[in-house]
Design an enzyme around this catalytic site. Structure first.
Site, mmCIF file in Angstrom:
data_model
loop_
_atom_site.group_PDB
_atom_site.id
_atom_site.type_symbol
_atom_site.label_atom_id
_atom_site.label_comp_id
_atom_site.label_asym_id
_atom_site.label_seq_id
_atom_site.Cartn_x
_atom_site.Cartn_y
_atom_site.Cartn_z
ATOM 1 N N LYS A 11 55.760 45.025 -17.457
ATOM 2 C CA LYS A 11 55.836 46.391 -16.920
ATOM 3 C C LYS A 11 55.489 47.425 -17.988
ATOM 4 C CE LYS A 11 60.081 45.288 -15.521
ATOM 5 N NZ LYS A 11 61.430 45.445 -14.988
ATOM 6 N N CYS A 12 54.464 47.164 -18.767
ATOM 7 C CA CYS A 12 54.072 48.000 -19.898
ATOM 8 C C CYS A 12 52.711 48.623 -19.607
ATOM 9 C CB CYS A 12 54.002 47.106 -21.143
ATOM 10 S SG CYS A 12 53.341 47.853 -22.627
ATOM 11 N N GLY A 13 52.444 49.753 -20.216
ATOM 12 C CA GLY A 13 51.128 50.365 -20.067
ATOM 13 C C GLY A 13 50.012 49.475 -20.593
ATOM 14 N N THR A 35 50.047 46.155 -20.178
ATOM 15 C CA THR A 35 50.055 44.922 -19.376
ATOM 16 C C THR A 35 48.670 44.522 -18.859
ATOM 17 O OG1 THR A 35 52.366 45.255 -18.799
ATOM 18 C CG2 THR A 35 51.112 43.784 -17.370
#
Length: 157
Positions: free
Chosen positions: A34-36, A38
């Protein structure tokens, strides 16, 4: 000492010795769902598809130490990676990459290749390139795209 001295766990907790990857270059990455960053899974999967048959091994290690950007349930992590990014390279159990509970593999990787200002991992998708002899040859920042390290990978094949 090399990365072959370390044992890691699959999501089902089965232990795997990194010695099983002996003779193959590896790209070891701490990941998050759930990371920018990803979407880098797409680039990692492309490297796996393009160079896996030549021996490249991409090893993903989910980590929840940066703003809780990983699912609590490892099964959700695995499903997310496969459904959204087609990940077929090996993913392992969640690890800690910093602090008192740092997984021994990541402690070793950080000692071998320090980051820009310190040895600590600053964010998700820090990448470590390992040669065929198990030596850590390069560390890449989280924002370094998988595509931009393709030439370094080809040099190890």
């Amino acid at each position: 000492m090399t990365v072959y001295e370390y044992t890691v766990q699959k999501p089902n907790r089965e232990k795997v010795s990194l010695e099983s990857y002996k003779g193959k270059p590896m790209l070891i990455v701490n990941t998050a769902s759930k990371c920018g960053l990803t979407p880098q899974f797409e680039g990692l999967q492309k490297l796996h598809q393009d160079y896996g048959d030549q021996g490249l091994q991409i090893l993903g290690f989910p980590c929840d130490q940066f703003n809780n950007q990983e699912f609590d349930d490892i099964e959700k992590t695995m499903e997310h990676c496969q459904v959204n990014y087609g990940v077929s390279f090996p993913m392992f159990a969640k690890v800690k990459v910093n602090g008192a509970e740092t997984h021994p593999l990541f402690d070793y990787l950080k000692k071998q290749q320090k980051g820009l200002l310190s040895k600590e991992i600053k964010w998700n998708f820090t990448k470590f390139l390992i040669d065929k002899e198990g030596n850590v040859v390069k560390r890449y920042a989280p924002t370094t795209s998988p595509e931009s390290i393709e030439e370094d990978i080809k040099a190890l094949l």
